[in-house]
Design a protein around this motif. Structure first.
Motif, PDB file in Angstrom:
ATOM      1  N   THR A 128       3.483   6.365  -4.332  1.00  0.00           N
ATOM      2  CA  THR A 128       2.253   5.737  -3.806  1.00  0.00           C
ATOM      3  C   THR A 128       1.366   5.100  -4.874  1.00  0.00           C
ATOM      4  O   THR A 128       0.325   4.545  -4.552  1.00  0.00           O
ATOM      5  N   SER A 129       1.756   5.171  -6.151  1.00  0.00           N
ATOM      6  CA  SER A 129       0.818   4.765  -7.214  1.00  0.00           C
ATOM      7  C   SER A 129       0.735   3.251  -7.403  1.00  0.00           C
ATOM      8  O   SER A 129       0.013   2.771  -8.268  1.00  0.00           O
ATOM      9  N   THR A 155       0.149   1.120  -2.461  1.00  0.00           N
ATOM     10  CA  THR A 155       0.041   1.902  -1.228  1.00  0.00           C
ATOM     11  C   THR A 155      -1.193   2.801  -1.186  1.00  0.00           C
ATOM     12  O   THR A 155      -1.909   2.845  -0.184  1.00  0.00           O
ATOM     13  N   TRP A 156      -1.475   3.485  -2.299  1.00  0.00           N
ATOM     14  CA  TRP A 156      -2.517   4.526  -2.239  1.00  0.00           C
ATOM     15  C   TRP A 156      -3.887   3.963  -1.884  1.00  0.00           C
ATOM     16  O   TRP A 156      -4.702   4.625  -1.260  1.00  0.00           O
ATOM     17  N   HIS A 157      -4.155   2.703  -2.285  1.00  0.00           N
ATOM     18  CA  HIS A 157      -5.519   2.200  -2.090  1.00  0.00           C
ATOM     19  C   HIS A 157      -5.682   1.384  -0.809  1.00  0.00           C
ATOM     20  O   HIS A 157      -6.744   0.820  -0.572  1.00  0.00           O
ATOM     21  N   ASN A 170      -3.527   7.558   6.902  1.00  0.00           N
ATOM     22  CA  ASN A 170      -3.798   7.717   5.470  1.00  0.00           C
ATOM     23  C   ASN A 170      -2.535   7.265   4.719  1.00  0.00           C
ATOM     24  O   ASN A 170      -1.494   7.916   4.797  1.00  0.00           O
ATOM     25  N   SER A 215      -1.370   7.233   1.658  1.00  0.00           N
ATOM     26  CA  SER A 215      -0.672   8.124   0.710  1.00  0.00           C
ATOM     27  C   SER A 215       0.007   9.261   1.458  1.00  0.00           C
ATOM     28  O   SER A 215       1.175   9.591   1.187  1.00  0.00           O
ATOM     29  N   GLN A 230       3.948  10.157   1.584  1.00  0.00           N
ATOM     30  CA  GLN A 230       4.469  11.474   1.168  1.00  0.00           C
ATOM     31  C   GLN A 230       5.262  12.114   2.315  1.00  0.00           C
ATOM     32  O   GLN A 230       6.278  12.764   2.089  1.00  0.00           O
ATOM     33  N   TYR A 247      -1.976   3.686 -10.156  1.00  0.00           N
ATOM     34  CA  TYR A 247      -3.252   3.841  -9.429  1.00  0.00           C
ATOM     35  C   TYR A 247      -4.297   2.862  -9.959  1.00  0.00           C
ATOM     36  O   TYR A 247      -5.435   3.216 -10.234  1.00  0.00           O
TER      37      TYR A 247
END
Ligand SMILES: Cc1cc2nc3c(=O)[nH]c(=O)nc-3n(C[C@H](O)[C@H](O)[C@H](O)COP(=O)(O)OP(=O)(O)OC[C@H]3O[C@@H](n4cnc5c(N)ncnc54)[C@H](O)[C@@H]3O)c2cc1C
Length: 814
Positions: free
Chosen positions: A45-46, A49-51, A154, A156, A160, A287
């Motif tokens: 996710t880094s 995707t994460w943001h 969400n 992230s 996961q 990130y």
């Protein structure tokens, strides 16, 4: 798992641990492929995707992309219970607001499409909107499209959960190991390199987000995407914002909103996006966020405050200014890259990778496991891009323009401006001087219509009758009654030659192409299910040479399809000779007499019959002339060596003028072919449509030796067909645009695949499939009472099983 434990061999290696890579891994495991490794250079996710803001919308202009997004929603609904890992999925629904009359038409049309594609969507007025989202101001809102099954997730946690599901299915997920190279032999993938070793494999999936272009380059391939900035802010809590607030998209104010911990996540898609002026690097930090561009973002604020006045005073908790990958046509990229067999990708998500990730991973997993897409995904297929997008320079201009159009009005017949003109036929300047209004396809400048003296050749956008309607009508009528000249140089031309050319093409084509030299055959190439992979004209030049002609956008797709179906032992070569020949379509009842004034061969009906090809000296130039018609009139297609194009064009103009010859463009072609019910690949026909359903059985030769798709067609012949193509007309003078829902006896039964106006029949018309699971035959088609949903209004429609003009085809064979 770290790099030291990496296996030396795997069936599939996935590069990238964002939502796309993890979804692909999850679905490969679901298909039973256990020998799968996912490499992530940092942590899952880094990347982008994460943001992400986590909004999941499903509505798209294509039925199958909507289907893919619906799959995402179904997956996200059940993933938590399946994997035991929370995803934050909430089906809060979404509102797409209309603040102008044109936007309302645009969104009414989207609502109609949604319904035809089976997605529940409802049009709401301000009072209902306020009930669903009381904290939002409805001032200036005319209406909104409500899609109850849209939601938020969400990103992230979702990723996961997909990764956990993949691991449960046996996939090895390896973090902190970057792919550093892709190995191939004889055009086929053989492995993936990393710093301390190599994993040999049969297939590689590049799911590396904005790094995908650079990774593809390691394999000598091109994935045409560019990174660009996108940003949103998250506010402090706002009174009245509830967790169940629907996602809101306000395209007239270029902005979107969703609930985030009692506040708003609010972002926008500006007309002037900020490109990333650097090349993504393998060691870019994980990130990664960039400093907020508040001044740039301030352009959204007046519109956002109009919608949520609380934004004027509430504090901003956090900014997300980050990179995402965008493409020139705003659609994402999937499939097997044409340059290397076994090298796949799912990437370039244009700000919708969370929404698309579930479906894209499912589709890519099937693509890898079965070596073909699970269904027609042409609008996102990497083969839609021509080789010009290997150029960063060309791509960048187009991508910035495309991103800037995210929330712009989606006008019919819209043409992009950036990077033009690029590919020009030899006639470009002549046509420009003659008043051509150009459009662009696969980089080619193509005349759409011609403005008469005193008229400016510019399209004015409208959902109604366009400013060019009457000019196209004049071209259309000239073609039906006299003669018209079309520059079709952008046609794709492939030369297939060698001792096995006939047997290879017999295997590929549904029609019998073992004809005598000099014959021209209209045919489809099918897949194993009988669906139409290619739609083209095959001219036999000699015992060992065939000349294949297909649509402008099909160069990569069609040549790859032919190549992939050649075997190593076939004595056959394929060369793309598109640039060697310009093409002039001389069409209409007087085409023969005009051409005869310049041709040193007898063109009489019996001397040069329909569907034959000859090398003829025309105006002193050696021209490959085919007698065929794409508009339903007597006609000749002149394939002219590029250096002679001006000579032949000028001679035709000067000889033809007296007989009434006019220049005509692609908008006339489209109207002419609709009256004849001639299909266009990518609209009426594609991998999910068989010749039987499309009314093209006449082009299938069941009597010849086996060909790809034959068995499927034979089986289908024994069962009722689930859909059939037909023509539809409505009263009025506003052309159909495509996408209108077809109702049969008040039930949705399909949608218009191509729409327009028939200038000969004097009516709006369109083509579309009537669907019925229990079977569709002529009686069923004719027994129905039909209506079309045109931007929210149901218009009674007439069905016609065959062409609306010259059904018997006598005029073409004249
Ligand atoms: C501000 C912002 C808001 C957004 N909001 C939304 C939204 O609300 N809804 C929505 O649907 N979409 C949204 N998006 C888009 C969404 O974030 C992306 O489309 C999606 O995350 C892309 O996922 P991906 O897996 O393709 O790429 P990524 O998440 O970038 O994953 C690619 C991975 O590949 C890895 N990688 C790269 N090179 C290598 C290598 N050589 N070896 C191994 N690994 C490698 C990277 O480290 C990375 O983890 C938003 C985007 C932005 C920028």
């Amino acid at each position: 798992m770290n790099g030291a434990k990496l296996p030396g061999r795997a069936q599939v290696v996935i590069i990238g641990g964002g939502v796309a890579g993890c979804s692909t891994a999850y679905h490969l495991a679901g298909l039973g492929l256990k020998d799968v490794v996912l490499l992530e250079k940092n942590e899952l996710t880094s990347g982008s995707t994460w943001h992400a803001a986590g909004m999941v919308g499903q509505l798209r202009a294509s039925a199958n992309i909507t289907r893919l997004l619906r799959y995402s929603v179904e997956l996200y609904e059940g993933l938590e219970s399946q994997t035991g890992m929370a995803t934050g999925w909430r089906a809060n629904g979404s509102l797409r607001l209309c603040c102008t009359p044109d936007r309302r038409i645009e969104i009414e049309r989207q609502a109609a499409s949604a319904r035809s594609f089976g997605l529940e969507a409802e049009f709401l007025g301000p009072a209902d909107i306020a009930r669903l989202c009381p904290v939002m101001s409805v001032d200036g809102i005319d209406s909104a499209l409500y899609v109850p099954s849209d939601g938020n997730v969400n990103p992230s946690d979702l990723t996961q959960a997909l990764a956990r599901g993949a691991r449960q299915g046996g996939v090895q997920i390896v973090q902190n190991v970057a792919a550093t190279g892709i190995r191939s032999r004889n055009g086929e993938v053989t492995g993936v390199e990393f710093a301390s070793g190599l994993i040999e494999c049969e297939s590689v999936a590049i799911c590396a987000g904005l790094w995908s272009r650079e990774i593809a380059r390691l394999a000598g391939a091109s994935i045409p995407l560019m990174p660009s900035f996108h940003q949103y802010m998250v506010t402090e809590p706002i009174d009245g914002i509830e967790p169940d607030m629907p996602g809101v998209r306000d395209p007239d104010h270029l902005s979107y909103f969703r609930e985030e911990v009692g506040g708003l996540a609010a972002g926008g898609y500006e007309f002037n996006p900020l490109p990333y002026n650097a090349v993504p690097q393998a060691n870019d930090p994980p990130y990664r966020l960039f400093p907020e561009e508040t001044e740039h973002f301030s352009q959204f604020m007046p519109g956002m405050i109009e919608r949520f006045p609380q934004l004027e005073t509430v504090g901003i908790k956090r900014w997300f200014t980050a990179l995402e990958s965008f493409t020139e046509d705003t659609h994402f990229i999937m499939g097997e890259v044409p340059e290397v067999r076994g090298l796949y990708t799912a990437t370039g998500f244009n700000g919708m990778g969370i929404a698309a990730g579930g479906g894209a991973g499912m589709a890519l997993a099937h693509w890898i496991a079965e070596r073909q897409a699970p269904y027609d995904l042409w609008s996102v297929d990497i083969r839609r891009f021509s080789t010009l997008y290997r150029s960063d320079r060309s791509l960048k201009k187009r991508v910035v323009e495309g991103q800037g159009r995210h929330y712009a009005m989606h006008w019919p017949h819209h043409e992009s401006d950036a990077g033009r003109p690029l590919r020009r036929s030899a006639l470009y300047d002549r046509l420009k001087d003659a008043g051509a209004c150009f459009g662009s396809k696969s980089g080619w400048e193509r005349a759409n219509w011609f403005a008469p003296p005193g008229v400016t050749p510019i399209d004015h956008h409208t959902f109604g009758r366009a400013n060019w309607h009457d000019h196209v009508a004049a071209e259309h009528t000239a073609c039906r009654e006299v003669a018209a000249l079309f520059d079709q140089s952008s046609f794709v031309k492939l030369l297939v030659s060698g001792g096995d050319a006939e047997s290879v093409l017999q295997r590929l084509c549904a029609a019998d192409v073992a004809v005598t030299p000099g014959r021209v055959v209209y045919t489809q190439m099918l897949n194993d299910s009988g669906g139409i992979e290619c739609d083209l004209t095959v001219a036999r030049l000699s015992a060992s040479e065939y000349y294949l002609v297909s649509g402008t956008a099909m160069a990569v797709h069609d040549s790859q399809h032919v190549r992939r179906n050649m075997t190593a032992s076939d004595n056959v070569a394929l060369v793309d000779v598109t640039s060697a020949y310009g093409v002039l379509g001389l069409m209409g009842p007087r085409s023969r007499s005009i051409l005869q004034t310049l041709a040193e061969d007898d063109l009489a009906r019996d001397a040069f019959p329909h569907r034959t090809v000859r090398e003829v000296m025309v105006a002193g130039a050696p021209v490959r002339v085919m007698r065929l018609s794409f508009v339903g009139e007597l006609g000749f297609e002149l394939h002219v060596p590029t250096e002679y194009m001006l000579t032949v064009f000028d001679a035709l103009q000067s000889e033809g003028r007296e007989q009434g010859l006019v220049n005509a463009g692609y908008r006339a072609i489209d109207a002419l072919r609709l009256e004849k019910q001639f299909c266009s690949w990518g609209a009426e026909i594609g991998p999910d449509d068989t010749p039987l359903e499309a009314g093209l059985s006449f082009a299938v030769s069941f009597g010849k030796a086996d060909f790809i798709g034959r068995e499927a067609l034979v089986n289908l012949q024994e069962k009722p067909l689930g859909k059939r193509l037909a023509s539809f007309t409505v009263e009025g003078d506003t052309p159909l645009l495509g996408g209108e829902t077809i109702y049969r006896d008040d039930q949705v039964c399909g949608w218009i695949t191509s729409g327009g106006y028939g200038h000969t029949i004097g009516q709006p018309l369109g083509l579309g499939y009537v669907r019925n699971a229990a079977g569709v035959d002529n009686d069923f088609l004719l027994a129905g009472r039909y209506a079309l949903d045109v931007a929210g209004t149901r218009l009674p429609a007439q069905i016609s099983l065959g062409a609306l003009y010259d059904r018997a085809g006598d005029r073409m064979r004249a």
